[in-house]
Design an enzyme around this catalytic site. Sequence first.
Site, PDB file in Angstrom:
ATOM      1  N   VAL A  15      53.626  75.374  75.110  1.00 52.21           N
ATOM      2  CA  VAL A  15      54.989  75.619  75.280  1.00 52.21           C
ATOM      3  C   VAL A  15      55.427  77.090  75.402  1.00 52.21           C
ATOM      4  O   VAL A  15      55.970  77.685  76.305  1.00 52.21           O
ATOM      5  CB  VAL A  15      55.865  75.168  74.051  1.00 52.21           C
ATOM      6  N   VAL A  89      54.765  77.901  67.558  1.00 51.69           N
ATOM      7  CA  VAL A  89      53.445  77.697  66.859  1.00 51.69           C
ATOM      8  C   VAL A  89      53.356  75.876  66.690  1.00 51.69           C
ATOM      9  O   VAL A  89      54.370  75.397  67.017  1.00 51.69           O
ATOM     10  CB  VAL A  89      53.184  78.014  65.650  1.00 51.69           C
ATOM     11  N   THR A  91      53.176  72.379  65.304  1.00 47.97           N
ATOM     12  CA  THR A  91      53.636  71.809  64.088  1.00 47.97           C
ATOM     13  C   THR A  91      52.971  70.270  64.284  1.00 47.97           C
ATOM     14  O   THR A  91      53.569  69.204  64.048  1.00 47.97           O
ATOM     15  CB  THR A  91      55.027  71.685  63.864  1.00 47.97           C
ATOM     16  N   PRO A  92      51.641  70.080  63.902  1.00 47.52           N
ATOM     17  CA  PRO A  92      51.016  68.833  63.892  1.00 47.52           C
ATOM     18  C   PRO A  92      51.214  67.705  62.537  1.00 47.52           C
ATOM     19  O   PRO A  92      51.765  68.433  61.715  1.00 47.52           O
ATOM     20  CB  PRO A  92      49.428  69.322  63.943  1.00 47.52           C
ATOM     21  N   THR A 131      58.882  72.085  67.636  1.00 44.56           N
ATOM     22  CA  THR A 131      59.730  70.657  67.022  1.00 44.56           C
ATOM     23  C   THR A 131      59.632  70.742  65.511  1.00 44.56           C
ATOM     24  O   THR A 131      58.272  70.559  65.296  1.00 44.56           O
ATOM     25  CB  THR A 131      58.914  69.512  67.707  1.00 44.56           C
ATOM     26  N   LEU A 162      60.802  70.278  77.841  1.00 50.74           N
ATOM     27  CA  LEU A 162      59.380  70.315  78.798  1.00 50.74           C
ATOM     28  C   LEU A 162      58.736  69.143  78.769  1.00 50.74           C
ATOM     29  O   LEU A 162      58.439  68.847  77.430  1.00 50.74           O
ATOM     30  CB  LEU A 162      58.870  71.527  79.273  1.00 50.74           C
ATOM     31  N   CYS A 275      52.998  65.206  71.258  1.00 49.75           N
ATOM     32  CA  CYS A 275      54.399  65.147  70.416  1.00 49.75           C
ATOM     33  C   CYS A 275      54.835  63.641  70.151  1.00 49.75           C
ATOM     34  O   CYS A 275      55.629  63.740  69.145  1.00 49.75           O
ATOM     35  CB  CYS A 275      55.548  65.731  71.817  1.00 49.75           C
TER      36      CYS A 275
HETATM   37  N1  LIG Z   1      53.457  70.403  74.465  1.00 41.74           N
HETATM   38  C1  LIG Z   1      54.434  69.833  74.867  1.00 41.74           C
HETATM   39  O1  LIG Z   1      54.715  69.133  75.754  1.00 41.74           O
HETATM   40  C2  LIG Z   1      55.711  70.132  73.841  1.00 41.74           C
HETATM   41  C3  LIG Z   1      56.876  70.043  74.360  1.00 41.74           C
HETATM   42  C4  LIG Z   1      57.998  70.263  73.453  1.00 41.74           C
HETATM   43  C5  LIG Z   1      57.834  70.619  72.363  1.00 41.74           C
HETATM   44  N2  LIG Z   1      56.717  71.013  71.753  1.00 41.74           N
HETATM   45  C6  LIG Z   1      56.548  71.286  70.552  1.00 41.74           C
HETATM   46  O2  LIG Z   1      56.348  73.000  70.565  1.00 41.74           O
HETATM   47  C7  LIG Z   1      55.413  73.192  69.419  1.00 41.74           C
HETATM   48  C8  LIG Z   1      54.441  74.117  70.088  1.00 41.74           C
HETATM   49  O3  LIG Z   1      53.435  72.892  70.828  1.00 41.74           O
HETATM   50  P1  LIG Z   1      52.083  73.513  71.654  1.00 41.74           P
HETATM   51  O4  LIG Z   1      51.717  72.374  72.623  1.00 41.74           O
HETATM   52  O5  LIG Z   1      52.727  74.649  72.478  1.00 41.74           O
HETATM   53  O6  LIG Z   1      51.229  73.774  70.765  1.00 41.74           O
HETATM   54  P2  LIG Z   1      49.656  74.680  70.816  1.00 41.74           P
HETATM   55  O7  LIG Z   1      48.862  73.863  69.615  1.00 41.74           O
HETATM   56  O8  LIG Z   1      49.243  74.330  72.401  1.00 41.74           O
HETATM   57  O9  LIG Z   1      50.041  76.150  70.862  1.00 41.74           O
HETATM   58  C9  LIG Z   1      50.569  76.513  69.512  1.00 41.74           C
HETATM   59  C10 LIG Z   1      49.963  78.058  69.358  1.00 41.74           C
HETATM   60  O10 LIG Z   1      50.247  78.541  68.028  1.00 41.74           O
HETATM   61  C11 LIG Z   1      49.304  79.384  67.889  1.00 41.74           C
HETATM   62  N3  LIG Z   1      49.523  79.811  66.250  1.00 41.74           N
HETATM   63  C12 LIG Z   1      49.409  78.872  65.430  1.00 41.74           C
HETATM   64  N4  LIG Z   1      49.709  79.571  64.265  1.00 41.74           N
HETATM   65  C13 LIG Z   1      50.005  80.901  64.569  1.00 41.74           C
HETATM   66  C14 LIG Z   1      50.318  82.073  63.821  1.00 41.74           C
HETATM   67  N5  LIG Z   1      50.525  82.221  62.614  1.00 41.74           N
HETATM   68  N6  LIG Z   1      50.492  83.294  64.588  1.00 41.74           N
HETATM   69  C15 LIG Z   1      50.393  83.102  66.047  1.00 41.74           C
HETATM   70  N7  LIG Z   1      50.040  82.194  66.634  1.00 41.74           N
HETATM   71  C16 LIG Z   1      49.802  80.764  65.918  1.00 41.74           C
HETATM   72  C17 LIG Z   1      47.994  78.605  67.969  1.00 41.74           C
HETATM   73  O11 LIG Z   1      46.802  79.328  67.769  1.00 41.74           O
HETATM   74  C18 LIG Z   1      48.471  77.923  69.408  1.00 41.74           C
HETATM   75  O12 LIG Z   1      47.630  78.643  70.241  1.00 41.74           O
HETATM   76  C19 LIG Z   1      55.062  72.119  68.729  1.00 41.74           C
HETATM   77  O13 LIG Z   1      56.017  72.012  67.579  1.00 41.74           O
HETATM   78  C20 LIG Z   1      55.374  71.074  69.761  1.00 41.74           C
HETATM   79  O14 LIG Z   1      55.677  69.924  68.957  1.00 41.74           O
HETATM   80  C21 LIG Z   1      55.428  70.590  72.688  1.00 41.74           C
END
Ligand SMILES: NC(=O)c1ccc[n+]([C@@H]2O[C@H](COP(=O)([O-])OP(=O)(O)OC[C@H]3O[C@@H](n4cnc5c(N)ncnc54)[C@H](O)[C@@H]3O)[C@@H](O)[C@H]2O)c1
Length: 458
Positions: A15, A89, A91-92, A131, A162, A275
């Site tokens: 994201v 970041v 949120t698993p 999320t 997205l 998600c």
């Molecule tokens: N992947 C999707 O399609 C999607 C779509 C909409 C919303 N979301 C939501 O967006 C959020 C992120 O999802 P994602 O798929 O990008 O996750 P991801 O795991 O790909 O990326 C998260 C990043 O955050 C970093 N991180 C964690 N703690 C940190 C900290 N304290 N400081 C700096 N960096 C840190 C991690 O190293 C990782 O690279 C989640 O809440 C997810 O539910 C995801």
Amino acid sequence: MDRSKTILCIGAGYVGGPTMAMIALKCPNYKITVVDINPKRIDAWMSDELPIYEPGLDEVVKKVRGKNLFFTTDIASSIRQAGIIFVSVNTPTKTFGAGAGRTANLQYWESTARSILEHAEEDTIVVEKSTLPVRTAEAMSRILKSGSKDVHFEVLSNPEFLAEGTAIQDLLDPDRVLIGAMETESGQAALQRLVDIYAHWVPKEKILTTNVWSSELSKLVANAFLAQRISSINSISALCEKTGADVADVSRAIGTDSRIGAKFLKASVGFGGSCFKKDILNLVYLCEYYDLPDVASYWQEVVTQNEIQSQRFVQKIIQKMFNTIVDKKIAIFGFAFKANTGDTRESPAIYVSQMLLEEKAHLAIHDPKALDNAKNDLQNCPGNISFYQDPYEAAEGAHCIALITEWDEFCHLDYERIFKQMTKPAFIFDGRNILDHARLHAIGFNVYPIGSEGLSHL
Ligand SMILES: NC(=O)c1ccc[n+]([C@@H]2O[C@H](COP(=O)([O-])OP(=O)(O)OC[C@H]3O[C@@H](n4cnc5c(N)ncnc54)[C@H](O)[C@@H]3O)[C@@H](O)[C@H]2O)c1
């Protein structure tokens, strides 16, 4: 640079990376920095091999990287410089303690709140992009107010809608952008600043504004509704297989009803991705927390049906292949949770593979983009597993092909060649209903789609 035009995004994942690249592209007057605690991810964002595969992403990143989009691991100074901080970041689902297996693990989230509190020196807008459970912004605000510095933090909710595989298109032309803010003067002022950013390319009528709680909850509900449609049609696919109906016909027949709509009505081996499951479980936990057990069990069933669907897929493979798959080679076509991504998080391929391995099948896995992740996902699974860049090699000598991901390339393979190389009788289980089943049957395959009786020579 003017702090009000300096944006930071914490979290350089699926994201954070694409979203910030799009803002950089559309808002050349803003400076955008993306930070992550994972230095490998940051290195990859700065290289020619981006850490995620997403159609169109390379082109966007190349246009803006080094101009107004920057990647770094220096969280402290990035926080100091930014007037607006997006938090994106992970949120698993929590895997330990209270709420394990259901509620969100907010440890990464809270640690960013504490970093912001520690390093910010001037008033800052903090935007929830991740999320989150409804009312998380309240906890964020409390942490941010606990400091001794004279700094005001305004927390906004701006969930991301997205979808992986179409992220760039979704960001370029979103159905809507949702922003939730406190109904205070400072909340509304912060909201306007975020609206101004999106208004660079998103039509005003598509920028929806609400209070923070509606915004947080809407993201969970959107994912729950999407997943519910998949589980609904998948539950009907089971009935179709028993009754001689074809779920593709049923989907078309009901999808033309404008009240129902045609999207997300394709029966399959089940939904995956990082998600849907996590967000529904989060919703279930929230309902239980607020003493709404009936509402909780309604939404829980969406996840349960999804698990049953991948189990049904495997049971069908075993049953059709004479009730044993011991030492039989099964070619798995596709490991990503959907086409056009290398992401395998919660992919049905993981669960299907584990169940097939428990039955002592040999797996030959092919995926155009997700093989590294597949290796990682299965590293602790005992059994005979091999990985192939080439689908023809994966299928050589196999008793069956189990198609899990709807990659378009699977529709264009030379199935006559594949059939010749396979052990007979040869089976195809099409977990996405994308192949030409009549043609495959004519070649000699025993073909089993989802939600119809199948075409057998046996
Ligand atoms: N992947 C999707 O399609 C999607 C779509 C909409 C919303 N979301 C939501 O967006 C959020 C992120 O999802 P994602 O798929 O990008 O996750 P991801 O795991 O790909 O990326 C998260 C990043 O955050 C970093 N991180 C964690 N703690 C940190 C900290 N304290 N400081 C700096 N960096 C840190 C991690 O190293 C990782 O690279 C989640 O809440 C997810 O539910 C995801």
